[in-house]
Design a protein around this motif. Structure first.
Motif, PDB file in Angstrom:
ATOM      1  N   GLN A 126       0.668  -1.373  -0.080  1.00  0.00           N
ATOM      2  CA  GLN A 126      -0.213  -0.090  -0.161  1.00  0.00           C
ATOM      3  C   GLN A 126       0.976   1.145   0.249  1.00  0.00           C
ATOM      4  OE1 GLN A 126      -2.819  -0.290   3.164  1.00  0.00           O
ATOM      5  NE2 GLN A 126      -3.204  -2.399   2.639  1.00  0.00           N
ATOM      6  N   ARG A 154       2.537   0.456   4.435  1.00  0.00           N
ATOM      7  CA  ARG A 154       2.249  -0.479   5.360  1.00  0.00           C
ATOM      8  C   ARG A 154       3.674  -1.298   5.530  1.00  0.00           C
ATOM      9  NH1 ARG A 154      -2.294  -4.460   4.440  1.00  0.00           N
ATOM     10  NH2 ARG A 154      -0.470  -5.733   3.649  1.00  0.00           N
ATOM     11  N   GLN A 211      -5.602  -1.328   6.929  1.00  0.00           N
ATOM     12  CA  GLN A 211      -5.486  -0.207   5.635  1.00  0.00           C
ATOM     13  C   GLN A 211      -4.683   0.832   6.400  1.00  0.00           C
ATOM     14  OE1 GLN A 211      -6.717  -0.440   2.387  1.00  0.00           O
ATOM     15  NE2 GLN A 211      -7.081  -2.565   3.013  1.00  0.00           N
ATOM     16  N   SER A 213      -4.187   3.862   5.169  1.00  0.00           N
ATOM     17  CA  SER A 213      -4.972   5.121   5.034  1.00  0.00           C
ATOM     18  C   SER A 213      -5.524   5.373   6.328  1.00  0.00           C
ATOM     19  CB  SER A 213      -5.971   4.821   3.843  1.00  0.00           C
ATOM     20  OG  SER A 213      -6.782   3.988   4.143  1.00  0.00           O
ATOM     21  N   LYS A 214      -5.995   4.483   7.163  1.00  0.00           N
ATOM     22  CA  LYS A 214      -6.658   4.972   8.239  1.00  0.00           C
ATOM     23  C   LYS A 214      -5.686   5.586   9.290  1.00  0.00           C
ATOM     24  CE  LYS A 214      -9.856   0.966   8.298  1.00  0.00           C
ATOM     25  NZ  LYS A 214     -10.479  -0.114   8.807  1.00  0.00           N
TER      26      LYS A 214
END
Length: 235
Positions: A126, A154, A211, A213-214
């Motif tokens: 990611q 990540r 994820q 993005s969190k």
């Protein structure tokens, strides 16, 4: 050989422009040296804050709103980094801050991100390019807010998963690209100073294989604090 038109068609225009700018900077820097016989890349300007840069390895970085739990010098690859565990005040949120400061006038960014990945033995996923903006310190001559580019991804091991933010920090910017630092430093040398640098890698624990993005807002906030502190006290 790849043609110029094909490079543009393949959306490599930014890379091409960066390369052309680098060639221009090298040419501009080389002409005075050729005329005078004093080659600037052999005698780069000194780094006024070199003492403060080297001190990072021993003491880490003080960050408003975060408490240092542990700090030590750590060999990553073949060089000594600062390895600092920090915790956000009033919470149980922790992060690991790895920093490699410039060690001398001839020291340049090299393979820091490869060394960090190997040190942690991360599986990377990611990955994306991100950007955040930092307010300049009141004492800075330039009052324009500083934009910093970074890598965000990540990083996972069998034991733990992290949201990772990485960039090279200098006084009026930042980027994960060695080329971008080199261009900034050549431009600074033309003005008789340097773009002193610090490699920064922030690892924030996150849910296993979740994820990344969190975790962006938290990583962005911490990145802004780190860059601001460096610009205020070191760079």
């Amino acid at each position: 050989m790849v043609s110029l038109s094909k490079l543009v068609k393949e959306r490599q225009y930014p890379q091409l422009m960066a390369l052309l700018l680098l060639v221009l900077l090298l040419f501009v820097g080389a002409v005075p040296g050729y005329v005078t016989g004093k080659w600037q890349w052999k005698q780069p300007p000194p780094i006024p804050t070199l003492k403060e840069l080297k001190q990072i390895r021993k003491t880490g970085l003080t960050l408003p709103g975060w408490q240092t739990i542990e700090q030590q010098e750590q060999i990553v690859g073949e060089r000594k980094w600062s390895l600092q565990t920090i915790q956000k005040e009033g919470t149980d949120k922790k992060a690991i801050l790895l920093m490699l400061p410039q060690n001398g006038p001839m020291d340049q960014p090299q393979v820091e991100w490869t060394e960090v990945k190997s040190f942690w033995q991360w599986q990377i996923a990611q990955e994306r390019d991100v950007e955040f903006t930092v307010k300049v310190p009141p004492s800075a001559p330039n009052k324009t807010d500083v934009k910093v580019k970074a890598k965000f991804f990540r990083g996972s091991t069998k034991q733990q998963t992290f949201a990772v933010l990485q960039w090279y920090a200098w006084a009026n910017g930042g980027s994960p690209s060695q080329l971008q630092w080199f261009i900034a430093d050549q431009s600074a040398q033309w003005q008789k100073h340097r773009a002193a640098w610090i490699a920064v890698s922030v690892a924030i624990p996150m849910e296993p294989l979740g994820q990344v993005s969190k975790s962006w807002e938290e990583a962005k906030s911490l990145g802004e604090i780190i860059q601001h502190q460096m610009m205020s006290n070191i760079l």
